[in-house]
Design a protein around this motif. Sequence first.
Motif, PDB file in Angstrom:
ATOM      1  N   LEU A 176       9.778  12.995   5.862  1.00 40.80           N
ATOM      2  CA  LEU A 176       8.735  12.344   6.650  1.00 40.80           C
ATOM      3  C   LEU A 176       9.164  10.972   7.157  1.00 40.80           C
ATOM      4  O   LEU A 176       8.430  10.333   7.902  1.00 40.80           O
ATOM      5  CB  LEU A 176       7.460  12.190   5.815  1.00 40.80           C
ATOM      6  CG  LEU A 176       6.723  13.511   5.518  1.00 40.80           C
ATOM      7  CD1 LEU A 176       5.538  13.263   4.619  1.00 40.80           C
ATOM      8  CD2 LEU A 176       6.288  14.193   6.803  1.00 40.80           C
ATOM      9  N   PRO A 197       0.829  -1.225   0.000  1.00 45.54           N
ATOM     10  CA  PRO A 197       0.000   0.000   0.000  1.00 45.54           C
ATOM     11  C   PRO A 197       0.855   1.263   0.000  1.00 45.54           C
ATOM     12  O   PRO A 197       0.480   2.276  -0.589  1.00 45.54           O
ATOM     13  CB  PRO A 197      -0.830  -0.126   1.281  1.00 45.54           C
ATOM     14  CG  PRO A 197      -0.230  -1.219   2.064  1.00 45.54           C
ATOM     15  CD  PRO A 197       0.526  -2.091   1.138  1.00 45.54           C
ATOM     16  N   PHE A 198       2.016   1.166   0.628  1.00 36.32           N
ATOM     17  CA  PHE A 198       2.912   2.321   0.665  1.00 36.32           C
ATOM     18  C   PHE A 198       3.402   2.656  -0.739  1.00 36.32           C
ATOM     19  O   PHE A 198       3.395   3.819  -1.158  1.00 36.32           O
ATOM     20  CB  PHE A 198       4.084   2.011   1.598  1.00 36.32           C
ATOM     21  CG  PHE A 198       5.076   3.130   1.710  1.00 36.32           C
ATOM     22  CD1 PHE A 198       4.664   4.385   2.134  1.00 36.32           C
ATOM     23  CD2 PHE A 198       6.401   2.932   1.388  1.00 36.32           C
ATOM     24  CE1 PHE A 198       5.573   5.423   2.232  1.00 36.32           C
ATOM     25  CE2 PHE A 198       7.311   3.966   1.484  1.00 36.32           C
ATOM     26  CZ  PHE A 198       6.896   5.211   1.910  1.00 36.32           C
ATOM     27  N   LEU A 238       0.870   4.453  -2.755  1.00 34.62           N
ATOM     28  CA  LEU A 238       0.798   5.893  -2.496  1.00 34.62           C
ATOM     29  C   LEU A 238       1.977   6.619  -3.130  1.00 34.62           C
ATOM     30  O   LEU A 238       1.818   7.709  -3.699  1.00 34.62           O
ATOM     31  CB  LEU A 238       0.761   6.146  -0.988  1.00 34.62           C
ATOM     32  CG  LEU A 238      -0.562   5.740  -0.321  1.00 34.62           C
ATOM     33  CD1 LEU A 238      -0.422   5.737   1.187  1.00 34.62           C
ATOM     34  CD2 LEU A 238      -1.680   6.678  -0.753  1.00 34.62           C
ATOM     35  N   ARG A 282       3.454  20.964   5.057  1.00 36.50           N
ATOM     36  CA  ARG A 282       4.045  19.981   4.130  1.00 36.50           C
ATOM     37  C   ARG A 282       3.114  18.804   3.831  1.00 36.50           C
ATOM     38  O   ARG A 282       3.410  17.661   4.150  1.00 36.50           O
ATOM     39  CB  ARG A 282       5.391  19.477   4.654  1.00 36.50           C
ATOM     40  CG  ARG A 282       6.332  20.652   4.904  1.00 36.50           C
ATOM     41  CD  ARG A 282       7.745  20.227   5.052  1.00 36.50           C
ATOM     42  NE  ARG A 282       8.577  21.406   5.306  1.00 36.50           N
ATOM     43  CZ  ARG A 282       9.896  21.381   5.382  1.00 36.50           C
ATOM     44  NH1 ARG A 282      10.539  20.255   5.225  1.00 36.50           N
ATOM     45  NH2 ARG A 282      10.570  22.491   5.604  1.00 36.50           N
ATOM     46  N   ILE A 283       2.011  19.161   3.213  1.00 36.61           N
ATOM     47  CA  ILE A 283       1.035  18.155   2.772  1.00 36.61           C
ATOM     48  C   ILE A 283       1.269  17.890   1.284  1.00 36.61           C
ATOM     49  O   ILE A 283       1.545  18.819   0.531  1.00 36.61           O
ATOM     50  CB  ILE A 283      -0.408  18.710   2.970  1.00 36.61           C
ATOM     51  CG1 ILE A 283      -0.680  19.010   4.446  1.00 36.61           C
ATOM     52  CG2 ILE A 283      -1.452  17.777   2.389  1.00 36.61           C
ATOM     53  CD1 ILE A 283      -0.861  17.792   5.310  1.00 36.61           C
ATOM     54  N   PHE A 284       1.177  16.630   0.873  1.00 31.07           N
ATOM     55  CA  PHE A 284       1.272  16.317  -0.559  1.00 31.07           C
ATOM     56  C   PHE A 284      -0.018  16.727  -1.249  1.00 31.07           C
ATOM     57  O   PHE A 284      -1.086  16.215  -0.939  1.00 31.07           O
ATOM     58  CB  PHE A 284       1.491  14.816  -0.775  1.00 31.07           C
ATOM     59  CG  PHE A 284       2.892  14.376  -0.527  1.00 31.07           C
ATOM     60  CD1 PHE A 284       3.911  14.700  -1.416  1.00 31.07           C
ATOM     61  CD2 PHE A 284       3.202  13.636   0.607  1.00 31.07           C
ATOM     62  CE1 PHE A 284       5.218  14.291  -1.185  1.00 31.07           C
ATOM     63  CE2 PHE A 284       4.510  13.233   0.842  1.00 31.07           C
ATOM     64  CZ  PHE A 284       5.513  13.562  -0.042  1.00 31.07           C
ATOM     65  N   LEU A 344      10.590  15.519   0.460  1.00 34.33           N
ATOM     66  CA  LEU A 344       9.572  15.544   1.514  1.00 34.33           C
ATOM     67  C   LEU A 344       9.335  14.137   2.047  1.00 34.33           C
ATOM     68  O   LEU A 344       9.185  13.931   3.260  1.00 34.33           O
ATOM     69  CB  LEU A 344       8.270  16.161   0.979  1.00 34.33           C
ATOM     70  CG  LEU A 344       7.122  16.262   1.988  1.00 34.33           C
ATOM     71  CD1 LEU A 344       7.583  16.877   3.298  1.00 34.33           C
ATOM     72  CD2 LEU A 344       5.969  17.074   1.421  1.00 34.33           C
ATOM     73  N   GLN A 375      -0.840  16.189  -4.305  1.00 35.60           N
ATOM     74  CA  GLN A 375      -1.364  15.219  -5.271  1.00 35.60           C
ATOM     75  C   GLN A 375      -2.099  14.061  -4.582  1.00 35.60           C
ATOM     76  O   GLN A 375      -2.661  13.210  -5.254  1.00 35.60           O
ATOM     77  CB  GLN A 375      -0.287  14.722  -6.232  1.00 35.60           C
ATOM     78  CG  GLN A 375       1.010  14.203  -5.650  1.00 35.60           C
ATOM     79  CD  GLN A 375       2.019  15.282  -5.318  1.00 35.60           C
ATOM     80  OE1 GLN A 375       1.819  16.038  -4.377  1.00 35.60           O
ATOM     81  NE2 GLN A 375       3.108  15.347  -6.055  1.00 35.60           N
ATOM     82  N   LEU A 376      -2.080  14.047  -3.245  1.00 30.96           N
ATOM     83  CA  LEU A 376      -2.805  13.007  -2.511  1.00 30.96           C
ATOM     84  C   LEU A 376      -4.021  13.605  -1.838  1.00 30.96           C
ATOM     85  O   LEU A 376      -4.074  14.812  -1.597  1.00 30.96           O
ATOM     86  CB  LEU A 376      -1.900  12.380  -1.438  1.00 30.96           C
ATOM     87  CG  LEU A 376      -0.610  11.700  -1.878  1.00 30.96           C
ATOM     88  CD1 LEU A 376       0.099  11.100  -0.673  1.00 30.96           C
ATOM     89  CD2 LEU A 376      -0.877  10.628  -2.919  1.00 30.96           C
ATOM     90  N   LEU A 399      -0.151   7.524   4.030  1.00 34.34           N
ATOM     91  CA  LEU A 399       1.249   7.425   3.584  1.00 34.34           C
ATOM     92  C   LEU A 399       2.180   7.210   4.775  1.00 34.34           C
ATOM     93  O   LEU A 399       3.072   6.378   4.772  1.00 34.34           O
ATOM     94  CB  LEU A 399       1.641   8.708   2.841  1.00 34.34           C
ATOM     95  CG  LEU A 399       3.084   8.789   2.354  1.00 34.34           C
ATOM     96  CD1 LEU A 399       3.273   7.949   1.121  1.00 34.34           C
ATOM     97  CD2 LEU A 399       3.476  10.231   2.065  1.00 34.34           C
ATOM     98  N   LYS A 444       1.590   7.613  -6.646  1.00 34.05           N
ATOM     99  CA  LYS A 444       0.839   8.832  -6.944  1.00 34.05           C
ATOM    100  C   LYS A 444       1.718  10.076  -6.794  1.00 34.05           C
ATOM    101  O   LYS A 444       1.404  11.134  -7.317  1.00 34.05           O
ATOM    102  CB  LYS A 444      -0.359   8.961  -5.992  1.00 34.05           C
ATOM    103  CG  LYS A 444      -1.391   7.882  -6.222  1.00 34.05           C
ATOM    104  CD  LYS A 444      -2.615   8.134  -5.372  1.00 34.05           C
ATOM    105  CE  LYS A 444      -3.680   7.095  -5.675  1.00 34.05           C
ATOM    106  NZ  LYS A 444      -4.881   7.308  -4.867  1.00 34.05           N
ATOM    107  N   ILE A 445       2.799   9.918  -6.046  1.00 35.16           N
ATOM    108  CA  ILE A 445       3.655  11.082  -5.787  1.00 35.16           C
ATOM    109  C   ILE A 445       4.794  11.157  -6.803  1.00 35.16           C
ATOM    110  O   ILE A 445       5.058  12.201  -7.379  1.00 35.16           O
ATOM    111  CB  ILE A 445       4.226  11.005  -4.352  1.00 35.16           C
ATOM    112  CG1 ILE A 445       3.080  11.053  -3.348  1.00 35.16           C
ATOM    113  CG2 ILE A 445       5.196  12.148  -4.110  1.00 35.16           C
ATOM    114  CD1 ILE A 445       3.484  10.715  -1.940  1.00 35.16           C
ATOM    115  N   GLU A 501      -5.091  10.050   2.200  1.00 38.19           N
ATOM    116  CA  GLU A 501      -3.872   9.397   1.684  1.00 38.19           C
ATOM    117  C   GLU A 501      -2.611   9.987   2.312  1.00 38.19           C
ATOM    118  O   GLU A 501      -1.630   9.289   2.526  1.00 38.19           O
ATOM    119  CB  GLU A 501      -3.799   9.531   0.156  1.00 38.19           C
ATOM    120  CG  GLU A 501      -4.737   8.594  -0.562  1.00 38.19           C
ATOM    121  CD  GLU A 501      -4.866   8.902  -2.048  1.00 38.19           C
ATOM    122  OE1 GLU A 501      -5.347   8.032  -2.775  1.00 38.19           O
ATOM    123  OE2 GLU A 501      -4.496  10.025  -2.468  1.00 38.19           O
TER     124      GLU A 501
END
Lengths: 398, 216
Positions: free
Chosen positions: A315, A3-4, A7, B96-98, A311, B100-101, B109, A10-11, B105
């Motif tokens: 994180l 699942p990671f 995601l 710092r939020i994405f 980013l 595109q999600l 993440l 998409k980034i 999500e």
Amino acid sequence: MRPFFGLIKKIIQTGIGRTRLIMATVGFGIAMLLMLLAIQVHTDSNQLLYSRKNQNETADFLLINKQITNAMMGESAKSEFTPEEIADIQKQPFVEAFGFITSNKFKVTAAAPGDLHFYTDMFFESVPDAFIDVKNEDWKWNTGDNTIPIILPNDFLNLYNFGFALSQGLPQISQETVKALPMKITISKGLDVQEFSGRIVGFSDRISSILVPGNFMEWANHKFGDGTVTAPSRVIIKTKDPSNPVLVKYLNDKGYTTNQDKIKHSMTILIVQTIVSVIGFFGVILFLFALLVFSMFIQLVVVSCKREIQLLVTLGTAPRQLRRYLMWQFIPLYVITGIVALLILAGLQWWASNVLAANKMFIDPMLSLVTFGAAVLVLLLVYLVNQLNVRKYVGEVS
Amino acid sequence: MQIQLENLVPIPLKDKVLQRSSDIWNKEVSFTPGSFVKIKAPSGTGKTTLIHYLYHIRYDYTGKVLINGKLWQSYNKELIATMRQQQVSVIFQDLRIFEQLTAEENIELKRVMIPQPYCTTEKIREMAARLNVTHVLAQSGKTLSYGERQRIAILRALSQPFQWLIMDEPFSHLDDENAQRAADLIAEECRTRGAGFILTDLDHDSRFAYDTHYNL
């Protein structure tokens, strides 16, 4: 982890330059096909050359001499083999047995008995018995014997029967008749003359010369010769495979000639191998370009998603996770391409084996292990190069 | 996880920092694990800079930031990543939020970044409900308001295991009521983990039962 990765997908957009990637993949597929084709054809042609199935004889004999050129005419010494050259031939891997051909150092004439009015100057040669394809009890000579056994080439009788006799209205003669005819052989050196009775004991397909037993030749050369030892200008070798390209190349390099018909097959295969080597070379070039494009593509993806990757790392995403994700984007593509290339090649091989089998040539209908090994090796190389690139670029931005 | 500062001075703010007295800059500070730490800092005193030093994403300082007695610099990237996944969480001032999600999500993440997620999806939804952001979970990060982003960032930080939570003005875009809800949730989550936090803010506040106060 799945699942990671979903995601991350998409980034980190791997969609950019998708056409470029597809083209590089197609190029990689073609490159792979060409390289594997070259390897497979090499294996196949070796199989055609060396496999027992494809050989009608287990060994063959070749008479080797130097090519007579205009420059050598009148200088017979130039056509002789030096001891060094002989030693060199003997140590070649394709030479299973080696023998000299000894020629006479005296004058020989032959005359037919009775009223046939046949008289000719002639010559003798001798080779070691092991090289003679005529097995006959009469093939022996002891000092003092007045009868010399003689072996004639088969071609010689054919020439007479089908060329000379027919056109001159003379009778054709059978091998048996020839064997039954006693010949008067006269050997001389100056005033020293000795007469013998010659008997044809057999016909050779292998050696196109007029042969007498070695010990007779030795004795006669000693008695009637001028005492000098001349180097041989023809040698005979026994080889497993006269089509062996190594042998053919050796002969060409040294300027030696032999019965060209026997090595013709090998020339064809040599040409095929050269052509596929060139194809394989282009395959390698194409492969290198494909690798380059893959590397640039990875760089493009990483650099265009630099902020996102940074980013992600901030994180807490491990560079290892990013690398694994990126590798997963490419590796299946390569593996599938490799498998498709192998499948196409397997189809070609199966088809070729059927076509060749119809012509009594046999190759394996399956791909060789070497080809599979090469495919694995190529994929491994692509994997390593990708790994290196991913590591480099991810390391640069994270 | 032990965090200690030794004579930490940001190079760009060096002159400014050395002129005034500070409880943090150029001092020896040791944060007790599990304690709630408030650092009050007027604008321009290097509040965000300090947060970045603590989280090790900026390195332009003299002095030392020691994690478990070792310099931050002595940890390699993979190890730092593991620590950010398991031991230290962060809420940035710039969120710092994405984009595109979706909001959900963005939290997911962080939740699934570790092989065995700390929170269940239900737990996340429950926390989202407490912060009044259930209705924006399916929205794209791009369309979220600052207040919504801030709460998503808080939820994201709370979706992972940690021993320290580092927060940079975590309620700056929230009204008092929502800020208090968020503070209560954060306090609760820290207690269940036995974790502490370091919070920087401009003003004095009493949203948490702070163990220690520092002035930057």
